[in-house]
Design a protein around this motif. Structure first.
Motif, PDB file in Angstrom:
ATOM      1  N   ARG A  57       0.827  -1.204   0.000  1.00 56.03           N
ATOM      2  CA  ARG A  57       0.000   0.000   0.000  1.00 56.03           C
ATOM      3  C   ARG A  57       0.866   1.260   0.000  1.00 56.03           C
ATOM      4  O   ARG A  57       0.401   2.331  -0.402  1.00 56.03           O
ATOM      5  N   ASN A  58       2.102   1.132   0.470  1.00 54.58           N
ATOM      6  CA  ASN A  58       3.018   2.271   0.507  1.00 54.58           C
ATOM      7  C   ASN A  58       4.001   2.268  -0.659  1.00 54.58           C
ATOM      8  O   ASN A  58       4.444   3.323  -1.102  1.00 54.58           O
ATOM      9  N   PHE A  59       4.350   1.067  -1.134  1.00 60.67           N
ATOM     10  CA  PHE A  59       5.285   0.931  -2.245  1.00 60.67           C
ATOM     11  C   PHE A  59       4.708  -0.056  -3.250  1.00 60.67           C
ATOM     12  O   PHE A  59       3.985  -0.982  -2.860  1.00 60.67           O
ATOM     13  N   SER A  60       5.038   0.120  -4.513  1.00 58.71           N
ATOM     14  CA  SER A  60       4.595  -0.825  -5.527  1.00 58.71           C
ATOM     15  C   SER A  60       5.516  -2.045  -5.503  1.00 58.71           C
ATOM     16  O   SER A  60       6.666  -1.977  -5.960  1.00 58.71           O
ATOM     17  N   GLY A  83       6.370  -7.435  -7.758  1.00 56.83           N
ATOM     18  CA  GLY A  83       7.244  -8.607  -7.839  1.00 56.83           C
ATOM     19  C   GLY A  83       7.160  -9.464  -6.597  1.00 56.83           C
ATOM     20  O   GLY A  83       7.266 -10.690  -6.660  1.00 56.83           O
ATOM     21  N   LEU A  84       6.942  -8.821  -5.451  1.00 53.82           N
ATOM     22  CA  LEU A  84       6.805  -9.567  -4.200  1.00 53.82           C
ATOM     23  C   LEU A  84       5.537 -10.403  -4.210  1.00 53.82           C
ATOM     24  O   LEU A  84       5.518 -11.526  -3.714  1.00 53.82           O
ATOM     25  N   ARG A  85       4.483  -9.865  -4.786  1.00 55.98           N
ATOM     26  CA  ARG A  85       3.218 -10.618  -4.910  1.00 55.98           C
ATOM     27  C   ARG A  85       3.436 -11.922  -5.663  1.00 55.98           C
ATOM     28  O   ARG A  85       2.919 -12.986  -5.265  1.00 55.98           O
ATOM     29  N   ILE A  86       4.233 -11.861  -6.724  1.00 53.18           N
ATOM     30  CA  ILE A  86       4.443 -13.030  -7.567  1.00 53.18           C
ATOM     31  C   ILE A  86       5.246 -14.106  -6.839  1.00 53.18           C
ATOM     32  O   ILE A  86       5.152 -15.293  -7.164  1.00 53.18           O
ATOM     33  N   LEU A  87       6.008 -13.711  -5.840  1.00 57.28           N
ATOM     34  CA  LEU A  87       6.748 -14.688  -5.037  1.00 57.28           C
ATOM     35  C   LEU A  87       5.932 -15.184  -3.848  1.00 57.28           C
ATOM     36  O   LEU A  87       5.898 -16.379  -3.549  1.00 57.28           O
ATOM     37  N   LEU A  95      17.241 -10.444  -7.827  1.00 59.41           N
ATOM     38  CA  LEU A  95      16.738 -10.483  -9.202  1.00 59.41           C
ATOM     39  C   LEU A  95      16.749  -9.093  -9.831  1.00 59.41           C
ATOM     40  O   LEU A  95      17.069  -8.925 -11.010  1.00 59.41           O
ATOM     41  N   GLN A  96      16.381  -8.101  -9.010  1.00 58.99           N
ATOM     42  CA  GLN A  96      16.354  -6.725  -9.489  1.00 58.99           C
ATOM     43  C   GLN A  96      17.752  -6.249  -9.883  1.00 58.99           C
ATOM     44  O   GLN A  96      17.946  -5.620 -10.929  1.00 58.99           O
ATOM     45  N   ASP A 134      10.501  -4.289 -12.899  1.00 57.52           N
ATOM     46  CA  ASP A 134      10.707  -2.890 -13.275  1.00 57.52           C
ATOM     47  C   ASP A 134       9.863  -1.934 -12.448  1.00 57.52           C
ATOM     48  O   ASP A 134      10.208  -0.759 -12.294  1.00 57.52           O
ATOM     49  N   ARG A 135       8.739  -2.430 -11.940  1.00 51.95           N
ATOM     50  CA  ARG A 135       7.850  -1.562 -11.171  1.00 51.95           C
ATOM     51  C   ARG A 135       8.214  -1.495  -9.691  1.00 51.95           C
ATOM     52  O   ARG A 135       7.560  -0.802  -8.917  1.00 51.95           O
ATOM     53  N   LEU A 136       9.250  -2.228  -9.304  1.00 56.29           N
ATOM     54  CA  LEU A 136       9.689  -2.160  -7.904  1.00 56.29           C
ATOM     55  C   LEU A 136      10.344  -0.816  -7.615  1.00 56.29           C
ATOM     56  O   LEU A 136      10.848  -0.154  -8.516  1.00 56.29           O
ATOM     57  N   PRO A 137      10.357  -0.407  -6.338  1.00 58.99           N
ATOM     58  CA  PRO A 137      11.088   0.821  -5.980  1.00 58.99           C
ATOM     59  C   PRO A 137      12.572   0.663  -6.281  1.00 58.99           C
ATOM     60  O   PRO A 137      13.059  -0.440  -6.540  1.00 58.99           O
ATOM     61  N   ALA A 138      13.301   1.764  -6.213  1.00 60.46           N
ATOM     62  CA  ALA A 138      14.749   1.732  -6.452  1.00 60.46           C
ATOM     63  C   ALA A 138      15.430   0.810  -5.447  1.00 60.46           C
ATOM     64  O   ALA A 138      14.913   0.576  -4.350  1.00 60.46           O
TER      65      ALA A 138
END
Length: 269
Positions: A76-79, A82-86, A141-142, A163-167
């Motif tokens: 909810r605070n960060f996109s 990728g974590l969802r997929i794991l 992975l990132q 790609d949509r993960l935070p820096a």
């Protein structure tokens, strides 16, 4: 009778894991619904009159249940697509395990009121460090993807999610926040197990495989946090310590109980 709750929860997790990331609201609501079903099923299964049902499958399922909550709140605070997929596919599998491996009933008669609290804190520690391990895998992975850039047309759905993960620096801050909180909870777990061993378990403190692996994991995470503070550890060093500490912690309880319950068919408390 409550098996259908586990199945429905697994179905919700699986669907949410497969939905395109643009369906953000549907994913969020579906994950929340699956999480509520999962929690309700665990409560009915684990908490029985005057006893607790425990086992490697229940412990793993409860760990992923709390990990899903951590993902949902963090997302909810960060996109963190990728974590969802794991996390969600692992949760979908773990939610079904108690139906196959039900574990054993542990009577609460004669046990200290501290016992359920010890179990709850231990599960919170496991869950926090589990989500930290998922986080570390994503970071690895990132970082790897940064060195193998490819066009958006050729990139797969998982690559696009990365790609949509935070820096990386933001991900690293989140990782150490999780590790710090997990280490605090693990410290409470270790202390309660050592100080109140006889009152909690009805026997004096023993150096057994579970204790040794837990202490080793605690030591690894402690060294990592100290190295981060005093030596500025980051990158591959931090990821290696995180995954090694998590694997050791997994072996401490879930792995040892799996061997005893499934491989050796022994009833354990």
């Amino acid at each position: 009778m409550y098996t259908y709750l586990f199945v429905l929860a697994a179905f919700c997790y699986a669907v949410c894991a497969c939905l395109p990331s643009k369906n953000r609201m549907a994913i969020s609501l579906g994950t929340l619904f699956g999480w509520l079903l999962h929690g309700g099923a665990l409560w009915v299964d684990v908490v029985t009159s005057g006893s607790l049902r425990m086992g490697f499958a229940i412990m793993l399922s409860a760990t992923l249940w709390i990990s899903v909550a951590a993902y949902w709140l963090e997302n909810r605070n960060f996109s963190l697509d990728g974590l969802r997929i794991l996390v969600l596919p692992c949760a979908a599998v773990s939610v079904l395990l108690p139906t196959v491996f039900p574990g054993n009933l542990i009577p609460l008669d004669g046990k200290s009121a501290l016992f359920p609290w010890h179990i709850a804190i231990a599960m919170l520690a496991y869950s926090t460090l589990t989500i930290a391990a998922f986080h570390a895998v994503l970071m690895a992975l990132q970082e790897s993807k940064l060195h193998t850039r490819q066009s958006a047309q050729k990139a797969g759905w998982f690559a696009l999610a990365l790609d949509r993960l935070p820096a990386l620096l933001t991900m690293e801050k989140l990782l150490f926040r999780l590790i710090g909180f997990g280490f605090f909870l693990l410290t409470l777990t270790v202390l309660s197990g050592v100080v109140f061993s006889e009152e909690l378990f009805g026997k004096a403190f023993k150096w057994e495989h579970k204790t040794i692996f837990t202490m080793l994991s605690w030591l690894l995470f402690g060294i990592l946090l100290a190295g981060r503070k005093w030596r500025g550890w980051r990158g591959k060093t931090a990821l290696s310590f995180t995954l090694t500490g998590f694997t050791t912690l997994l072996l401490a309880y879930v792995g040892s109980r799996f061997v005893l319950e499934v491989v050796l068919h022994r009833s354990v408390a």
